[in-house]
Motif scaffolding. Structure first.
Motif, short mmCIF file in Angstrom:
data_model
loop_
_atom_site.label_atom_id
_atom_site.label_comp_id
_atom_site.label_asym_id
_atom_site.label_seq_id
_atom_site.Cartn_x
_atom_site.Cartn_y
_atom_site.Cartn_z
N PHE A 85 0.49 -0.85 -0.07
CA PHE A 85 0.18 -0.39 0.18
C PHE A 85 0.68 1.19 0.41
O PHE A 85 2.21 1.33 0.66
CB PHE A 85 -0.90 -0.36 0.87
N PHE A 129 5.01 -0.26 8.64
CA PHE A 129 4.93 1.07 7.66
C PHE A 129 6.68 0.98 7.17
O PHE A 129 7.06 1.08 8.67
CB PHE A 129 4.41 1.67 8.55
N GLY A 130 6.59 1.53 6.15
CA GLY A 130 7.98 2.21 6.03
C GLY A 130 8.03 3.85 7.64
O GLY A 130 7.24 4.36 7.65
N SER A 131 9.85 4.36 7.30
CA SER A 131 9.48 5.43 7.57
C SER A 131 9.44 6.78 7.19
O SER A 131 8.70 7.46 8.32
CB SER A 131 11.35 5.26 7.50
N GLY A 132 8.81 7.06 6.27
CA GLY A 132 8.10 8.00 5.45
C GLY A 132 8.70 8.76 4.27
O GLY A 132 9.61 8.70 4.62
N PHE A 155 3.75 7.10 2.91
CA PHE A 155 4.01 5.72 3.88
C PHE A 155 3.48 4.70 3.35
O PHE A 155 2.81 4.73 2.25
CB PHE A 155 3.25 5.31 4.99
N TYR A 195 0.23 5.13 1.36
CA TYR A 195 -0.95 5.91 2.26
C TYR A 195 -0.04 7.95 2.27
O TYR A 195 1.03 7.73 2.38
CB TYR A 195 -0.89 5.73 3.45
N LYS A 226 -1.17 -8.27 9.84
CA LYS A 226 -0.55 -7.60 10.07
C LYS A 226 0.36 -6.68 9.35
O LYS A 226 1.26 -7.32 8.68
CB LYS A 226 0.84 -8.17 11.27
N PHE A 227 0.38 -5.33 8.92
CA PHE A 227 1.13 -3.93 8.52
C PHE A 227 2.52 -3.70 9.14
O PHE A 227 2.37 -3.29 10.05
CB PHE A 227 0.49 -3.17 8.02
#
Lengths: 112, 110
Positions: free
Chosen positions: B34, B100-103, B90, B36, B97-98
């Motif tokens: 994904f 996230f990258g650091s953005g 992101f 976001y 369970k997901f």
């Protein structure tokens, strides 16, 4: 899709106190997730909450500090206990639906 | 350990130029992928997702992402950037369970 609301939207709390954050979903969901987003950081999963069972906590998070309730399929609460300034973050509730994750608007917590 | 990497903390582009925001993942199985976007003082907004099928996924606001299984990458792209695209992006990967990258902060300058 799922619409998620959280209460409160923001709060300023004194250290040593506790705050309970509510998450309401407009449809029944099996799994609910709680995330923390510290200032300038990415999201970190705190725990996964399934209805009818104890929440599963990620490494670095414990039930005594972040107790979670999941009384039914549309509602959950996260309590931040014995708060310190390091707990100042945005706390987000999330649910999974149709291979997508939906996020609540977040609760912005400031601990002084 | 499962992880998602966004190697660039910040990407700067001029309005009208193409943009790319990079993402690689190390998540077992065939995770859903994904992107976001988060605007200041606002919640996370879904842009697009890849589950299976065509490697090029089209999403909201003219964004698209290219899935590359061999490189375990899922880069976000847009042919012509707008100033209003400036936000924090992101990359997310997982199943049930997901992660996230650091953005990546995208700055689009007029």
């Amino acid at each position: 899709s799922a619409v998620i609301s959280q209460k409160p939207s923001r709060d300023i709390c004194q250290r040593g106190t506790s705050l309970t954050i509510q998450c309401q979903v407009d449809s029944q969901v099996t799994m609910m997730f709680w995330y923390r987003q510290q200032p300038g950081q990415s999201l970190t999963l705190i725990a996964t909450a399934n209805q009818g069972s104890e929440a599963t906590y990620e490494s670095g998070f414990v039930i005594d500090k972040f107790p979670i309730s999941r009384p039914n399929l549309t509602f959950s609460t996260l309590t931040v206990s014995n708060m310190s300034p390091e707990d100042s973050s945005i706390y987000l509730c999330s649910v999974e639906g149709g291979s997508e994750q939906y996020f609540g608007p977040g609760t912005r917590l400031t601990v002084t | 350990a499962q992880s998602v990497a966004q190697p660039e903390d910040q990407v700067n582009v001029a309005e009208g130029n193409p943009l790319t925001v990079k993402c690689t993942y190390s998540v077992s199985g065939n995770p859903y992928l994904f992107w976001y976007v988060q605007y200041p003082n606002r919640g996370l907004q879904f842009l697009l997702k890849y589950i299976t099928g065509d490697n090029l996924v089209k999403g909201s606001y003219g964004f698209e992402a290219e899935f590359n299984k061999s490189q375990t990458s899922f880069h976000l792209k847009k042919p012509s950037a707008l100033v209003s695209d400036s936000a924090l992006y992101f990359c997310v990967a997982g199943i049930n369970k997901f992660y996230f990258g650091s953005g990546t902060k995208l700055n689009v300058k007029p």
